[in-house]
Design a protein around this motif. Sequence first.
Motif, short mmCIF file in Angstrom:
data_model
loop_
_atom_site.label_atom_id
_atom_site.label_comp_id
_atom_site.label_asym_id
_atom_site.label_seq_id
_atom_site.Cartn_x
_atom_site.Cartn_y
_atom_site.Cartn_z
N LEU A 71 47.65 35.45 38.95
CA LEU A 71 47.65 36.75 39.61
C LEU A 71 46.79 37.78 38.89
N GLY A 72 46.38 37.48 37.66
CA GLY A 72 45.69 38.49 36.84
C GLY A 72 46.64 39.52 36.29
N LEU A 73 47.92 39.18 36.25
CA LEU A 73 48.95 40.13 35.87
C LEU A 73 49.22 40.17 34.37
N LEU A 74 48.91 39.08 33.66
CA LEU A 74 49.30 38.99 32.26
C LEU A 74 48.74 40.12 31.41
N PRO A 75 47.44 40.44 31.47
CA PRO A 75 46.96 41.56 30.63
C PRO A 75 47.60 42.89 30.98
N LEU A 76 47.95 43.08 32.24
CA LEU A 76 48.62 44.33 32.63
C LEU A 76 50.02 44.40 32.04
#
Length: 416
Positions: free
Chosen positions: A61-66
């Motif tokens: 999801l591209g959520l990890l860095p957030l």
Amino acid sequence: MTDDYDVVIVGASISGCAGAILFANLGARVALLEKHSGMDAYKVLCTHTLQPSCLPVIKTLGLLPLLEEAGAHRHVTHLWTPWGWIEPRAEPGAEPLAHGLNIRRQTLDPLLRRLAAETPGVDLRLGQNVNGLLEEDGRVTGVRVTANGVETRLTARLVVGADGRNSTVGALSGLPVRLSANNRLGFFAQYRGLPEDAPSRVWFLDPDTAFAFPNDEGVTVIACSPSKERHSSAFRADREGSFERFVRALPDAPRIDEAERVSKIVGTLDLPNVYRKPYGPGLALVGDAALATDPLWGVGCGWAFQSAQWLVDAVGGAVAGQGDVLPGLAEYGRTHRAALDGHHKLMEDYSAVRPFNVFERLLLSAAARDAGAARHYYDFASRLIDVKQFASPGSLLRAARVNAFHRLRSGKTNSI
């Protein structure tokens, strides 16, 4: 008025937002409906933890860095048992332990909702109350929603219920549902001022349970799940006093008297296990709408992410390519059942508040005494392996050997 989409998702929490992003990334037009009117709404009654098993979805999801930027706390959980602490660690030369993340829902939910709203193809519609399903020839084709007193019909090739354990979509669908009693209470509170570098800890008091999870912004979420039979009257009469006395009595207890409680003590005296069939013609259920189990295991958030991924993997190509979603929905059901049925049945059984059975005693006692057995239990508790792998003949034999060696070394006659 009628609006047309490829997918309508009811519920803009974890599973709904994850599904919306994943479907939209395949080119689908997604209506994401949320009954709350504010972007910052969040679920209060939650363990606020993400198991290691859902990290691949979070990365997709591209959520990890957030999450990391928002202060999510990496965790490897330690477990107290009557045989001592289980403290998993990676042995020399072995793969590192997979870690989970602790992050409060008041941080996670708005962040994920905004990520979904910013995804091309997702139409986030707040303040939308679903009051009916549209059907044609026995197949769900959309929903009826009301907002500000105006009813709108939203049609779609797939309707997804992501609206929690008390799912409106699940109830309207008529899909089979199984409820079973959970004979534990569940109460949560948040404290600031406890050690931020402490591991996540779970106490198996057999049969009462508790946990303490360090979270974002220096807050630790503490929960207790005592048996109804022994503790209901006390918690009804004095929730705060009963909660704090329970926590103080834990072995190696969190020092809550030296910390500041920054939330109310929230919880419930009754939270049954819910298992619905996760799909029907033109319809799928994800997250707690499909399966809501005893929260003491902290699996709900992770399974919400994972079930959204399984659904998109099964039907996303058909949705985006205007194909038939029905075969994919059956595939989703098989995946959901194969991945979660064993875990849920074991949790459901344990929520009856029974003592550990002989196999659990064998495996837990070995895990408290041996690094390899500890890692094996951690992989199971992290939902990285299934029940059959956890209690395989090989793992039982290894545990028996560990306990036999312990008995010989200590001079005790009992093996566990």
